[in-house]
Scaffold this active site. Structure first.
Site, PDB file in Angstrom:
ATOM      1  N   SER A 266     -31.176 -52.206  42.612  1.00  0.00           N
ATOM      2  CA  SER A 266     -30.299 -52.263  41.386  1.00  0.00           C
ATOM      3  C   SER A 266     -29.154 -53.064  42.018  1.00  0.00           C
ATOM      4  CB  SER A 266     -29.498 -50.954  41.713  1.00  0.00           C
ATOM      5  OG  SER A 266     -30.552 -49.904  41.175  1.00  0.00           O
TER       6      SER A 266
ATOM      7  N   LYS B 228     -18.630 -49.802  41.307  1.00  0.00           N
ATOM      8  CA  LYS B 228     -19.440 -49.012  40.353  1.00  0.00           C
ATOM      9  C   LYS B 228     -19.177 -47.629  40.234  1.00  0.00           C
ATOM     10  CE  LYS B 228     -24.655 -48.279  40.632  1.00  0.00           C
ATOM     11  NZ  LYS B 228     -25.990 -48.560  41.459  1.00  0.00           N
TER      12      LYS B 228
ATOM     13  N   SER C 287     -29.371 -50.574  38.526  1.00  0.00           N
ATOM     14  CA  SER C 287     -28.422 -49.827  38.237  1.00  0.00           C
ATOM     15  C   SER C 287     -26.880 -50.219  38.072  1.00  0.00           C
ATOM     16  CB  SER C 287     -28.409 -48.509  39.055  1.00  0.00           C
ATOM     17  OG  SER C 287     -28.281 -48.664  40.281  1.00  0.00           O
TER      18      SER C 287
END
Lengths: 430, 430
Positions: free
Chosen positions: A174, A80, A150
């Site tokens: 997330s 990420k 996310s």
């Protein structure tokens, strides 16, 4: 619109586990860069549609050493875009208003992965600062739907078989939510178990590093690689395992897709030998959702104070609203929420000690919503995250439109190995 | 050797509190850069001997705005060299093997201080990565003695009146111990209360940001500024306040200086109206010291994995030994320590709810040891840090050689305001 079956077409190579690849390396049936090359081809094919990547490695890595029993040798990995790297840029989902071509030091995770022979494929798309402003990523099961957030790119990249393993973080929902929407395993370990050094903070008492994979075995292999825990056994038959069914909050009915997913998961668990029953948790637990929102906002306002001072004029309105909400949150309100959390952490430990081994709960309010302008609601994850409990999304169900709808298994803090062992036993029977 | 009385000579300006300075600004009796200038003069005079600073601001800052009721307006502040800044270098106590001329983003703390009008004087000396390899700083009470560590420069700079306020971190005993050795107030808030974003991690479940000051009122003012808690009142008379006396561990007798410091503190508390009595805590609490060592080593090995990979050849032997110890620590051992900690966090909350308001305990094993090749033993801080409790060093006593010996007041988690309120009440009576 691209159909699910065209968009995620498997071949034999895609289906291998990390352990199977390690075995093929040892037998000299695969080379250490084979998986990397296969993933690159898959990415070349699919990235124009899925858009899971913020940045891709520009060159083929050095072949990792086959000596030393590294458990992730040659495994391509996505990170990420809030996980810092020395030799790749990080932009924290900001679309450029905050960006570094490379940090001074890698995130701790990157060194731990490197020690195990993993290969960093690149940085996956994050929402802005891992909050709610979406990135470009689409759901590989239906490109007109959100992948969730996310950790959008990590979930989508794994779902689309671009990489077998990708890392994300969860502060509200997330990891579990995008795993549910994208139909992959998503694991959020016990809070504070995997070091976040070099990962952008949002809400320090909530932020948790976790990962996505297509095989429960790979989730487990990765856990062992990062913690040096012992190998996690497959629990043979779930006889005697007690699973309590309880959503958090319990007073908001999930959509029918999620109801069906829960029924299906309960059936799978029972077929594997577990006992599944409704778990009565008192109404205080339902207040955790609101407490999570208070803690997250208060902490984000302080934790991102420098970013807000420096780049507030460029931030998306959702992030600005969150920070302003946190600035307006009274300290006494924050402390009250932290104290309620501590009380319920203690209380749930008693529940796990006495009544259940695991809790089965909704991961999301249904399948991935249509549209790319929002990433869905983390409602059903907020409470578990606040309690710091390990959570695992199980991709067991698809709705009538062929979209995945996950459910999560939740264990007490520090029971990560037990959770993964039971989940491995379950998946042997599915 | 420079005597205590020569080395820390006070004048009227040195003795002012932050609140008094704010009042003088409002009355236009002081200018917003007056304290800065006075501190620069003091530093010019004393730094060659004390060596508290890793880096000093090269120019005078812009005068802070007097509008808006900022509570730290014009207050010069020191930041431990593991707290990142955009416009000043950070070197994490490494003597240069890891160094940045400026980070991409300030630590969250820096923005919060800036919002309150504080002025960053520079970076104070840290031990290597905030572990045990000493920096150059000397104890201002006797330059041949250690100031303690790891927040060496922050404690010494405040003790020597170079700045009225400086920040440090505590993972074992890195605030309370140097505060004890340097004769200043040192405050470690509840774990996780002040955001560590932009501060180098060592052991994420232990690292806590805190600060040093010469006045309890300034400790309190700073707490309010950073948390937006309400102003903390001076508790008028400590009648009804129950203080339990218990060192952690209880089975290692402190030196006679510390014994005397504890007796003196108990007398002060009783004179102020509190009731002081021995607190019986069972022997499990004494095991916390060993659990803290296990948690710290396991986490440091993972949290500093990238630094070790990159700079291990340059690291001091104490830090290398710590990381190697952590690498060799079994996961099961780490989890056991974390679980024992959780049990005792719950148990001590019951103790605070039922038996005592505060615990009075040794801060250090005695006065600052002679020599600059080690920073003293954090033994009496490890357990409280592991429990996440707020701790405040009180500089109430000097030994026969004129060296300070502190004691600490400890409260339950999230009782920071209560702790500071009682301490303020106590100091009114000392």
């Amino acid at each position: 619109m691209i159909s699910r079956h065209r968009s995620i077409q498997l071949n034999r190579q895609d289906a291998r586990t990390i352990a199977a690849f390690q075995a093929s390396l040892r037998r000299d049936e695969s080379g250490p860069l084979d998986w990397w090359q296969a993933c690159r081809e898959r990415i070349d094919l699919r990235e124009p549609e899925v858009q899971a990547w913020e940045y891709l490695a520009t060159s083929t890595p050095e072949p990792p050493s086959l000596v030393g029993g590294h458990s992730l040798c040659g495994v391509p990995v996505g990170l990420k875009d809030i996980i810092e790297t020395r030799d790749m840029p990080t932009s924290w989902g900001t679309r450029g208003y905050l960006k570094t071509p490379g940090s001074l030091v890698d995130a701790a995770l990157v060194a731990l992965l490197d020690q195990q022979g993993a290969l960093i494929m690149g940085k996956t798309v994050s929402t802005e600062m891992a909050f709610f402003t979406p990135g470009k990523t689409r759901n590989p099961h239906d490109l007109t739907h959100t992948p969730g957030g996310s950790s959008s790119g990590s979930a989508a990249a794994v779902a689309d078989r671009m990489v077998p393993l990708a890392f994300g973080t969860q502060t509200a929902g997330s990891i579990i939510r995008p795993a549910s929407y994208c139909g992959v395993f998503g694991f959020k370990p016990t809070f504070d178990l995997i070091s976040l050094a070099g990962v952008k903070s949002f809400s320090p008492s909530l932020d948790t590093l976790g990962w996505f994979a297509n095989h429960i075995e790979d989730i487990s292999t990765t856990f062992t690689a990062l913690t040096q825990a012992r190998d996690i056994p497959v629990l043979e038959g779930l006889s005697g395992v007690r699973v309590g069914l309880r959503n958090l909050p319990g007073d908001v009915p999930p959509g029918s897709d999620t109801e069906q997913a829960l029924v299906h998961a309960a059936e799978c668990l029972e077929q594997a030998g577990a006992k599944v029953f409704p778990l009565p948790l008192d109404r205080r637990y339902d207040t955790l959702v609101e407490h999570q929102k208070i803690v997250m906002a208060y902490e984000a306002a302080r934790t991102l104070a420098s970013e807000y001072q420096m780049c507030g004029h460029s931030m998306g309105e959702k992030l600005i609203a969150q920070i302003e909400q946190g600035r307006a949150t009274p300290y006494a309100s924050y402390i009250n929420s932290r104290q309620v959390t501590e009380e319920l952490k203690q209380a749930i430990t008693t529940v796990f000690a006495e009544d259940v081994d695991l809790i089965l709960a909704a991961s999301s309010m249904g399948a991935a919503p249509a549209g790319l302008d929002a990433t869905g609601d983390p409602l059903y994850c907020r409470g578990w995250t606040l309690l710091g409990l390990p959570c695992l999304n199980l991709p067991l169900y698809h709705n009538g439109q062929g979209l995945p709808v996950g459910v999560q298994l939740v264990a007490d803090r520090f029971q990560d190995e037990r959770l993964l062992s039971i989940a491995r036993g379950l998946m042997e029977n599915v």
